[in-house]
Structure formats: C-alpha cells, structure tokens
Design a protein around this motif. Sequence first.
Motif, PDB file in Angstrom:
ATOM      1  N   PHE A  30       0.844  -1.184   0.000  1.00 39.07           N
ATOM      2  CA  PHE A  30       0.000   0.000   0.000  1.00 39.07           C
ATOM      3  C   PHE A  30       0.876   1.229   0.000  1.00 39.07           C
ATOM      4  O   PHE A  30       1.822   1.297   0.774  1.00 39.07           O
ATOM      5  N   PRO A  31       0.632   2.197  -0.802  1.00 40.92           N
ATOM      6  CA  PRO A  31      -0.408   2.266  -1.813  1.00 40.92           C
ATOM      7  C   PRO A  31      -0.042   1.437  -3.034  1.00 40.92           C
ATOM      8  O   PRO A  31       1.127   1.192  -3.281  1.00 40.92           O
ATOM      9  N   PRO A  32      -1.062   1.021  -3.801  1.00 43.84           N
ATOM     10  CA  PRO A  32      -0.759   0.272  -5.021  1.00 43.84           C
ATOM     11  C   PRO A  32      -0.017   1.172  -6.011  1.00 43.84           C
ATOM     12  O   PRO A  32      -0.273   2.377  -6.074  1.00 43.84           O
ATOM     13  N   GLU A  47      -1.375   5.295  -6.144  1.00 47.82           N
ATOM     14  CA  GLU A  47      -2.705   5.767  -5.789  1.00 47.82           C
ATOM     15  C   GLU A  47      -2.666   6.344  -4.380  1.00 47.82           C
ATOM     16  O   GLU A  47      -2.384   5.622  -3.427  1.00 47.82           O
ATOM     17  N   VAL A  48      -2.933   7.631  -4.257  1.00 45.91           N
ATOM     18  CA  VAL A  48      -2.943   8.285  -2.943  1.00 45.91           C
ATOM     19  C   VAL A  48      -4.141   9.228  -2.795  1.00 45.91           C
ATOM     20  O   VAL A  48      -3.993  10.341  -2.303  1.00 45.91           O
ATOM     21  N   GLU A  83     -15.744   4.635   8.082  1.00 43.46           N
ATOM     22  CA  GLU A  83     -15.265   3.517   7.275  1.00 43.46           C
ATOM     23  C   GLU A  83     -14.117   3.905   6.346  1.00 43.46           C
ATOM     24  O   GLU A  83     -13.442   3.040   5.820  1.00 43.46           O
ATOM     25  N   ILE A  84     -13.918   5.178   6.129  1.00 45.60           N
ATOM     26  CA  ILE A  84     -12.850   5.619   5.239  1.00 45.60           C
ATOM     27  C   ILE A  84     -11.580   5.759   6.053  1.00 45.60           C
ATOM     28  O   ILE A  84     -11.541   6.479   7.044  1.00 45.60           O
ATOM     29  N   SER A  85     -10.543   5.056   5.639  1.00 41.18           N
ATOM     30  CA  SER A  85      -9.301   5.164   6.389  1.00 41.18           C
ATOM     31  C   SER A  85      -8.184   5.629   5.473  1.00 41.18           C
ATOM     32  O   SER A  85      -8.141   5.291   4.294  1.00 41.18           O
ATOM     33  N   LEU A  86      -7.308   6.430   6.015  1.00 39.73           N
ATOM     34  CA  LEU A  86      -6.120   6.891   5.316  1.00 39.73           C
ATOM     35  C   LEU A  86      -4.924   6.494   6.179  1.00 39.73           C
ATOM     36  O   LEU A  86      -4.401   7.298   6.943  1.00 39.73           O
ATOM     37  N   PRO A  87      -4.502   5.245   6.068  1.00 38.14           N
ATOM     38  CA  PRO A  87      -3.438   4.771   6.958  1.00 38.14           C
ATOM     39  C   PRO A  87      -2.067   5.339   6.604  1.00 38.14           C
ATOM     40  O   PRO A  87      -1.823   5.764   5.477  1.00 38.14           O
ATOM     41  N   SER A  88      -1.185   5.320   7.593  1.00 41.68           N
ATOM     42  CA  SER A  88       0.212   5.650   7.327  1.00 41.68           C
ATOM     43  C   SER A  88       0.772   4.558   6.417  1.00 41.68           C
ATOM     44  O   SER A  88       0.305   3.420   6.447  1.00 41.68           O
ATOM     45  N   PHE A  89       1.765   4.902   5.608  1.00 37.35           N
ATOM     46  CA  PHE A  89       2.358   3.902   4.726  1.00 37.35           C
ATOM     47  C   PHE A  89       3.808   4.252   4.453  1.00 37.35           C
ATOM     48  O   PHE A  89       4.256   5.369   4.673  1.00 37.35           O
ATOM     49  N   SER A  90       4.513   3.262   3.963  1.00 37.31           N
ATOM     50  CA  SER A  90       5.880   3.448   3.488  1.00 37.31           C
ATOM     51  C   SER A  90       6.162   2.385   2.445  1.00 37.31           C
ATOM     52  O   SER A  90       5.907   1.199   2.682  1.00 37.31           O
ATOM     53  N   GLY A 111      -5.442  12.302  -7.391  1.00 29.26           N
ATOM     54  CA  GLY A 111      -5.171  11.202  -6.480  1.00 29.26           C
ATOM     55  C   GLY A 111      -4.070  10.253  -6.921  1.00 29.26           C
ATOM     56  O   GLY A 111      -3.862   9.224  -6.297  1.00 29.26           O
ATOM     57  N   ILE A 112      -3.368  10.595  -7.995  1.00 26.86           N
ATOM     58  CA  ILE A 112      -2.253   9.773  -8.483  1.00 26.86           C
ATOM     59  C   ILE A 112      -0.955  10.551  -8.279  1.00 26.86           C
ATOM     60  O   ILE A 112      -0.785  11.638  -8.832  1.00 26.86           O
TER      61      ILE A 112
END
Length: 133
Positions: A30-32, A47-48, A83-90, A111-112
């Motif tokens: 994530f993100p894809p 995708e962000v 229900e909408i989540s914006l998780p941390s990612f790396s 969003g790209i």
Amino acid sequence: MRYYIERNFPSLFDFDNFFNDFFESSSDRFPPVDVYENANAYVIEAEVPGYDENDIKIYCKNKTLTVSCDKDNRDRKGYIINEISLPSFSRSFTLPEDADDNAVEASSENGILKITIMKKAKTEPKRIEVKIN
C-alpha cells in the motif's frame, strides 16, 4: 478462493513478480503502484487519493527511493460511521544502476502521485586509434 490462490501462489512466469523483484519493493503493498520506464526515465505512479500532498514524503538515497506518509491527517471527532481510512504507509524501491537518484521529480493529479526518476546519460567508450609507425 481463486483470487486467494492466484494472489498467494503466483505463477513462476508472473511478470509483476519479476518486476517487483527487480525493483525490490517492500512487502507492504500500500499504496498500489504502477512502475514503468521510457527512453529517458523510470516512472512510479501511486494511488494516494485523500492524502494531502504536504504529508507525503519522498526520499532518494543510495539507489533507494522511499515514499511515505506518517500520519492520518483527518479529524475523526464527531463521526457516527467511520469507514474511510487513510493509513500511514511506506514503500521503498531499489533503483536500477542507470537511475539518476539526483534527478527525481514528483507531481500529483487526481489522487495519483507520479514520481519520475531520470536515467543517467549513457557514455560510450572512447575509441583510441592505434598508430603504426
């Protein structure tokens, strides 16, 4: 069940796995992303949607490109359903030898996130003429 089997037991000839091995992506998907190259550069599109551009960090050091976001930038107070989540990612990618890690550009649209890593100019070997007396 078919999706589970294909996702967890990919074919030996799966192009995506070959490409991921080449770029040595992290196990967290994530993100894809889409990764491709053209004559002048390597391009990573991620995708962000919903992430603030100022919260996304991109670092490039020692042939490793890292894209991350450390926080969930939404205020969740007062929500009845959430229900909408914006998780941390790396996500990290090991760049090929011909990638110029000093020439990286990023932009975001609809969003790209698009990250362009320029390729180093190819240097041809200099031919040395042999002089015969």
